[in-house]
Every structure is written in C-alpha cells, then in structure tokens.
Design a protein around this motif. Structure first.
Motif, PDB file in Angstrom:
ATOM      1  N   UNK A   1       0.832  -1.210   0.000  1.00 11.51           N
ATOM      2  CA  UNK A   1       0.000   0.000   0.000  1.00 11.51           C
ATOM      3  C   UNK A   1       0.861   1.252   0.000  1.00 11.51           C
ATOM      4  N   UNK A   2       1.924   1.242   0.819  1.00  8.27           N
ATOM      5  CA  UNK A   2       2.823   2.401   0.855  1.00  8.27           C
ATOM      6  C   UNK A   2       3.412   2.642  -0.530  1.00  8.27           C
ATOM      7  N   UNK A   3       3.880   1.558  -1.140  1.00  9.86           N
ATOM      8  CA  UNK A   3       4.455   1.696  -2.478  1.00  9.86           C
ATOM      9  C   UNK A   3       3.460   2.308  -3.448  1.00  9.86           C
ATOM     10  N   UNK A   4       2.224   1.785  -3.384  1.00 10.72           N
ATOM     11  CA  UNK A   4       1.201   2.257  -4.314  1.00 10.72           C
ATOM     12  C   UNK A   4       0.918   3.746  -4.108  1.00 10.72           C
ATOM     13  N   UNK A   5       0.699   4.131  -2.855  1.00  9.08           N
ATOM     14  CA  UNK A   5       0.372   5.527  -2.578  1.00  9.08           C
ATOM     15  C   UNK A   5       1.559   6.427  -2.919  1.00  9.08           C
ATOM     16  N   UNK A   6       2.759   5.933  -2.645  1.00  2.92           N
ATOM     17  CA  UNK A   6       3.944   6.733  -2.945  1.00  2.92           C
ATOM     18  C   UNK A   6       4.073   6.939  -4.444  1.00  2.92           C
TER      19      UNK A   6
ATOM     20  N   UNK B   1      -3.511  -2.884  -5.714  1.00  6.43           N
ATOM     21  CA  UNK B   1      -3.011  -3.272  -4.388  1.00  6.43           C
ATOM     22  C   UNK B   1      -3.347  -4.725  -4.077  1.00  6.43           C
ATOM     23  N   UNK B   2      -4.602  -5.117  -4.339  1.00  4.11           N
ATOM     24  CA  UNK B   2      -4.958  -6.495  -4.011  1.00  4.11           C
ATOM     25  C   UNK B   2      -4.238  -7.474  -4.929  1.00  4.11           C
ATOM     26  N   UNK B   3      -4.051  -7.060  -6.173  1.00  9.95           N
ATOM     27  CA  UNK B   3      -3.361  -7.955  -7.103  1.00  9.95           C
ATOM     28  C   UNK B   3      -1.914  -8.169  -6.653  1.00  9.95           C
TER      29      UNK B   3
ATOM     30  N   UNK C   1      -7.650 -11.487  -2.114  1.00 12.34           N
ATOM     31  CA  UNK C   1      -8.871 -11.295  -2.889  1.00 12.34           C
ATOM     32  C   UNK C   1      -9.437  -9.907  -2.625  1.00 12.34           C
ATOM     33  N   UNK C   2     -10.144  -9.406  -3.626  1.00  9.30           N
ATOM     34  CA  UNK C   2     -10.763  -8.085  -3.466  1.00  9.30           C
ATOM     35  C   UNK C   2     -11.648  -8.083  -2.231  1.00  9.30           C
ATOM     36  N   UNK C   3     -12.449  -9.109  -2.106  1.00  7.85           N
ATOM     37  CA  UNK C   3     -13.353  -9.179  -0.967  1.00  7.85           C
ATOM     38  C   UNK C   3     -12.607  -9.138   0.355  1.00  7.85           C
ATOM     39  N   UNK C   4     -11.453  -9.782   0.369  1.00  6.04           N
ATOM     40  CA  UNK C   4     -10.669  -9.781   1.607  1.00  6.04           C
ATOM     41  C   UNK C   4     -10.271  -8.360   1.983  1.00  6.04           C
ATOM     42  N   UNK C   5      -9.853  -7.615   0.975  1.00  6.25           N
ATOM     43  CA  UNK C   5      -9.459  -6.244   1.267  1.00  6.25           C
ATOM     44  C   UNK C   5     -10.568  -5.506   1.996  1.00  6.25           C
ATOM     45  N   UNK C   6     -11.795  -5.710   1.498  1.00  7.79           N
ATOM     46  CA  UNK C   6     -12.908  -4.994   2.102  1.00  7.79           C
ATOM     47  C   UNK C   6     -13.340  -5.614   3.426  1.00  7.79           C
TER      48      UNK C   6
ATOM     49  N   UNK D   1     -10.761   2.607   0.398  1.00  9.75           N
ATOM     50  CA  UNK D   1      -9.490   3.228   0.054  1.00  9.75           C
ATOM     51  C   UNK D   1      -9.084   4.274   1.089  1.00  9.75           C
ATOM     52  N   UNK D   2     -10.038   5.108   1.423  1.00 12.66           N
ATOM     53  CA  UNK D   2      -9.723   6.200   2.346  1.00 12.66           C
ATOM     54  C   UNK D   2      -9.294   5.650   3.698  1.00 12.66           C
ATOM     55  N   UNK D   3      -9.970   4.592   4.124  1.00 14.83           N
ATOM     56  CA  UNK D   3      -9.639   3.986   5.400  1.00 14.83           C
ATOM     57  C   UNK D   3      -8.193   3.486   5.390  1.00 14.83           C
ATOM     58  N   UNK D   4      -7.833   2.833   4.304  1.00 17.27           N
ATOM     59  CA  UNK D   4      -6.450   2.340   4.184  1.00 17.27           C
ATOM     60  C   UNK D   4      -5.456   3.493   4.232  1.00 17.27           C
ATOM     61  N   UNK D   5      -5.786   4.546   3.481  1.00 16.19           N
ATOM     62  CA  UNK D   5      -4.868   5.672   3.411  1.00 16.19           C
ATOM     63  C   UNK D   5      -4.704   6.345   4.773  1.00 16.19           C
ATOM     64  N   UNK D   6      -5.839   6.557   5.395  1.00 17.64           N
ATOM     65  CA  UNK D   6      -5.799   7.169   6.723  1.00 17.64           C
ATOM     66  C   UNK D   6      -4.933   6.315   7.657  1.00 17.64           C
ATOM     67  N   UNK D   7      -5.114   5.016   7.548  1.00  8.86           N
ATOM     68  CA  UNK D   7      -4.350   4.107   8.403  1.00  8.86           C
ATOM     69  C   UNK D   7      -2.853   4.233   8.152  1.00  8.86           C
ATOM     70  N   UNK D   8      -2.492   4.248   6.877  1.00 10.13           N
ATOM     71  CA  UNK D   8      -1.071   4.362   6.532  1.00 10.13           C
ATOM     72  C   UNK D   8      -0.499   5.678   7.061  1.00 10.13           C
TER      73      UNK D   8
END
Lengths: 218, 218, 218, 218
Positions: A21-26, A38-40, A45-50, A56-63
């Motif tokens: 995730x860091x790599x992607x956002x960077x 990111x999931x790929x 699995x996509x479902x797992x991510x959710x 997305x915002x939740x992940x970003x905020x977390x990072x």
DNA sequence: AATGAATGAGATTTCATTCAT
DNA sequence: CATGAATGAAATCTCATTCAT
C-alpha cells in the motif's frame, strides 16, 4: 481504521500488505492509486481487502496515521533525553531524527511529507486532523519558553516563526530526497552537516556579521 | 502546448476557458479535475476542447507555464530596477513581489505552489521542466556574488542554502494563504511585516545576540 | 428447510434468529436483505448460519412457511367452531381473524402479503408451493356449497369469484396497514366496521337497491 | 428522467433500448435487474447508457412513468366518450380498457402492477409519487357523485370502498395474467365476461337475493 | 472548425457462500 | 458444532478520448 480482521492477520501478511500500500500511494498518490492493483500485488482477494478495511480512504488514513506514529516514536525517544536543552539543540536533534527516519523509511516519509504539503487536498484536514496544529503549537511553546530565557529574539512573530521553522525542516527533507534516490548511500556525516547548516541558518542567519570586538579591551 | 486552433480563438473566449481551467485545477487538483466539467462550464464542445489541446495534461502544462511566465513577468519588472542591491534587499523585493502576485492571482498562485510542493507527482518534472533548476541557479548565483562581496557567510553550502531560501519563500506564501481566505482584505502593511520578518530570519537568524560592545571605546 | 442443527438450538436462540430474519426481510425485501446483516444482528457466525440453513432462500422459505402455518393455526382455531355457517359469516370470521393476526404480527403479516402480491417473483411458486392453490380451493368449495344451499348466486364463475374474494381480503389488510402504522392503536370496533363493510360489499354490492315491496300483500 | 442525449436518439434505437429494459425489469424486478445485462443486450456501450440516463433508478422511473402515461392515454381516450355514465358503466369501460392495455402490453402492465403492489419497496413512493393518491381520489369523487344521484348506497365508507374497487381491478388483472401466459390467445368475449362478473360483484354482491315481488300489484 | 454521441477500460464496492481450523 | 477469513463474480458508475458528421 482497519477492521478487527486485519489486526488478526499474521504479522508478516499485515506488513506485506502495508508495504504494498505504501508503495502504491507513494507511486501514484491517493487519487490515482488503485485498490485493484493493491490487491493484485498483495495476492489477496478483493473481498478480503474490504474485510480488512472500510475502503481506500480507510487504508490511506491508516497508513498516514501509522507513519505519524512511527515518526513520533522515533522523535519522542530522542526527546525524552533532551529536556531543558535550548531550542537550537532540540531542533538539531529533531531534524537529525527526522532524517534518520527518512533514511529508514524513505517512501513512508515521502508520502507523509508530500501529503502534508499538498495544499489543495480536501483530505488533508479530514485525515491529519489536529496533528499539524499540535506540531505548530509545540514549536510555538518552545519559542515562547526560549524568549523567556532570553535565548532568542523577543521581537519574533511566534506563530509565523514556528511556521517558517517547519518550512525549513520540510525543505531539508526535500533536499535529501531530491539529491539521493538511494538514501542508503548517505553517510551520517553528510546529513549531519546539512542539519547543522539548517540550524545555523535559523540561529544566526546567513549574514556576514561585522567583527565583534574580539580580544580588545572593552 | 495548445494547438494553433486555440490561439486563433478570440482573446475573450481564450481567457474565459483559461479561467475555468484554473478554477478547476485549483479546486480539484490535477488528477481529480475533470475535462467534462471544464467543457461544460466553458460552454464549449468536448470535441472542440480536443481541437484546442492535446488533452488534460497539455492543458495543465499550459496553465502552469503561463503561471510561471506571468509571475516571472511580475518579478522581472521589479528586478530590472534592482541591480547591485545586496541579496537581502533583492529577496525582500522578490518576496514582496510574490505576495503581490499572490494577492492578484490567488488561485493561479496556489495552483503553482501546491503543484511544486507535491513531491511525488510524476508530472512535476515533465511539466515544470528546467524552471525550478533555473530558479535555483539564479539564487545560487546571487549567493556566490554576495559571498564575493563579503556580505554573507562564506561557509555556506550554496545549493542547499538556495533550496532553504526557496523553502522560506514558499512557507511565507503558505502562511498568507492559510491565514487569509480572502486576500483582498490584506493591507500592504501586514505582508510587508511578514516579508521583513522572513528576511530578518534569513539574515540574522532568531538567536538573541550577545550585547555587542556598544558605547565602549574599542 | 432448516437443517437439524437449527432445530437443536435452544428455543430462545432460535426465536431470536427468526425475529431478526423477519425484521430484515420486512425492511429490505428478499433481494436486498443481507445475510451478513442478519448474522451480525443475531450475533452468530457466518459459518453457523450455513450450518443452520442451506442459504438465503432456505431461510426465506422457512420464514414464509412458518408465517403461513402460524396464520393457519389462528384461523383454523376459529373455523373449528364455525361449521355450517353460511359463507358470509365464515368470511367475516376469517377476515376478522386475519386482522387480529395482522395486529399481533404486523411484520410477519406484511411480509407474507407483500410477497404474495409480488407477481413477478420467481420465488413465489417455488416457495409458496401449493398453499395459494389450496386456499383458493377452500374458497371454491365454500362457494359451491353455498350455491347448492341457494345462498349465493348460481351464475358465478367460481374460480374467479374465489380469486376476487381473496383480492378483497388482501385489500382490506392493505388498507389497515396503510392507515395505521402502529396497529396497537386500533380498537376492535374500527376493524370490525371495515370487515363488515367488506362483507357487505361481497354480499350485496354497492348499488342502491330499489325499494322492495315492504308491508304489501304480495 | 432521461437526458437530452437519449431523446436525440433515433426512435428505433430508443424503442429498442426501452423494450430491453422492460424485459429486464419484468424478468428480474428492480433490485436484481442489471444495467450490465441491459447494455449488453442493447448492444450499446456502458458509457453510452450513462449518457442517456442518470442511472438504474432513472431508467426505472422513466419506464414506469412511460407505462402510466401510456395506460392513461388508453383510458382517457375511452373516458372522453363516457361522461355522465353511472359508476358501473364507467368502471366497466375502465376495467375493459385496462385489460386491453394489458393484452397489448403484457410485460409493461405486469411491471407496473407488480411494482404498485410491492408494499415494501422504498422506491414506490419516490417513483410513483401522487399518482396512486390521484387515482383513489378519482374513484372517491365518482362514488360521491353517484351517492348524490342515489345510484349507490349512501352508507359506504368512501375511501375504503375506493380502495376495495382498486383491489378488485387488480385482482382482475392478476387473474388474467395467471391464467393466460400468452395473452394473444384471449378472445374479447372471455375478458368481457370477467369484467362483467367483476362489475356485477361490485354492483350486486354475490348473494342470492330473495324474489322481489314481480308482476304483483304492490 | 465545431459538435457531441460513442467508447470501454477501469474504478470501487458488495455479498452469498465455502472451507480450513 | 462454531468460527470467521477467504473468495471472486458481478454490480454500478466515471471519464479521457475518438471520430463521424
């Protein structure tokens, strides 16, 4: 914030996802970064991510929160030893700590710095909340204290000076990032020099002072 | 860069489209801004847009370049009268000029500043090209010249100091933008004070200097 | 139908899950209702749900069947005392019983009614099976019997009339539901009046009949 | 409602898309119907769909409105010739008109009927707005007028009777739909009989009336 | 030169169901 | 029997860009 399911994951898997995730956002910034990618990359699995994050915002905020905390940890370790130093020694320690953090976490550091500087981001306020204000308050209090101690000029506009100091710190980080793609190559000597230079600028300015009466009898 | 067809438009229409685009980019940033919205607000056809510009990036590059040129114009008018000033007076004039530009073109100014600070943008290098390097080179030359004149410290790391000065300038702009939504309300006195404070920081630092032998006989 | 595992649950837990499911189906309808929400509200694990039921459809079928049975229970208690009544008295008792059931089980009742009326639902046939046919057969037999007794017109299309009577019953329920969100507030007098009005419509129609020769000698 | 772009389409294409949408909604209902399937069947691009309609709800609302208007057209043509008829003749004409409409537009008719009857749909109110209320008001006014004319019983609960009449009409439609998959096969005689039966029920009820003194002198 | 409909890849998100523990 | 993480197909919707008129 991530759901319980994410915390229950094996540490290794968690860290792997975080790193992806860091790599992607960077690489792409918040808007253009893609959950699909990111999931790929993570192989989940996509479902797992959710099931791990609200979105997305939740992940970003977390990072971002994690980054702040990690950095704060770095710095507060330093600062616990630094009570009663004057502001310049304290800033020197903070700047140095920041650079070490930056060296150890180049993308994470770049991510937070970049995000903080992006003035137009609607997300900035939502995500970073009061942490910026708090950081400025901290500096303002330092300045007030050192004015009281007669260690710095008393004619300073406190809030503006705090803002400028932050600006200098950010410039220092930028400079490092721009110059050295691969932060590994940096030896400590080099960034200590830059920190000292920054502190000296803040302390004394860049003017060539007239010779003060040295060795005279006055 | 825009195609010939755009230049052939009546000046009025051109400016209208440019203004809409500035608003859009200022409001949403590059990624989230929408060509659809721009053409709708402008009242031009989608197809027309693509006859004027290569695409979104082309439009953005054009706006940014225009902004730089406009700002440079502002500043070079100033500087034509300012030969042989020392760096502090020069910087004071430049900072002041920048703020005036910012007051007159708040969105354009915010747009360029924000973009420049967004370290991760792949577009930054492509779009801004050498203009940042040039700006730094200019500062570096100033510094070298004033070191020669013995007006500033000779122990400075030139490129880094130039970088820090830019950082201070940017911080100054930020501070203004944050504090004053409506730049109109600012009177000149207020930002002259902030500029002077910035210059003083660069010049003398924030340290309380020991009493220099005043009134003594040395 | 639910698996053995569901039947083995403590009665209390079973009823709790059933109630949650009724609420969910009533609130969202079959398609939009969510197993995830049901298990979350019930405080049971997803996996457990699938050990109790085959899936969403199974649960729904179970709820609907249960509703029918519950209603039938209500009504058959009534009907055991009502042999040899003419169709109008019988229908009056049935309508009244239905409304009492509706008052006591508003969501369950709304659920079955709504489902029955949704003509396009592929599930209708699968889930309700022969129960509708049976209900119509019952009415048709009543009609036939009362024709034989010369109590109702002999020119009726039996199956269609049975269908219309059901339609009137459903309209009656709807009317109650629409008018009174909170069925508690209804006193028995009010719905007895509506039932009587419905029965009278079925019996006599709405036409103003010509004065029949009353008190004359014919 | 559809965007201008949809109206600008060739009539043929428009009708084709509409027909596909009706089939889809009839087959799957609102929730389960799929825009993806609709665009695939229509042979248009996803993006095009969203240039024609705001989204799924917009399309559905449009189809429903269109259905209502089409039906109203059917009926108002009829009614223009029917002033001053008593309520039974009027209802007969309306019921007959509805069935003709149903025969000519079986899916559309089934779609609106089914939707109207779906008590739980949150969309019902939003989409159908006041059209149901208006329809009931129309009936209520008819009833009042005919009570004044002494043509129907004066002891009726007007709003409830209007509701029941609507219920009977709907039952009639249902009965037709259930019995005859392929409405084509229906000859007019058959549904005229059912309509007459419905009207007779409303008018006279189903009771076998006692012999009125016929041919006597009273 | 102007138009605007057509495009389709790609985005985020949901959810019933499976299955290993 | 209980658990809850894993799954992935399918859903709706967006948008920069193309292209025929």
């Amino acid at each position: 914030m991530p759901k319980e399911t994410f915390n229950n994951l094996p540490e290794e898997k968690k860290n792997f996802i975080i790193q992806i995730a860091i790599d992607e956002f960077y690489e792409y910034g918040f808007e253009k970064s893609s959950i699909s990618r990111i999931v790929e990359m993570s192989g989940i699995a996509k479902g797992s991510f959710y099931q791990y994050f609200e979105g997305k915002e939740d992940l970003f905020r977390f990072i971002m929160t994690m980054a702040s905390e990690k950095k704060l940890e770095y710095l507060s370790d330093l600062m616990s030893n630094l009570n009663n130093l004057d502001i310049f020694r304290l800033l020197r320690a903070l700047f140095l700590g920041s650079l070490v953090f930056q060296k150890d976490n180049p993308k994470l550091s770049g991510l937070t710095d970049g995000f903080l500087k992006n003035a137009n981001s609607k997300l900035k306020e939502i995500i970073m909340g009061d942490s910026i204000k708090n950081s400025n308050l901290f500096l303002e209090n330092l300045l007030l204290q050192d004015i009281a101690r007669n260690e710095i000029r008393s004619d300073l506009n406190i809030s503006f000076t705090a803002h400028l100091i932050t600006g200098v710190a950010v410039s220092l980080s930028d400079y490092m990032r721009d110059r050295f793609d691969d932060m590994e190559k940096l030896d400590e000597k080099m960034y200590e020099d830059l920190v000292d230079e920054s502190i000296k600028l803040l302390k004394e300015g860049i003017e060539q002072k007239p010779q003060t009466c040295n060795g005279c009898a006055c």
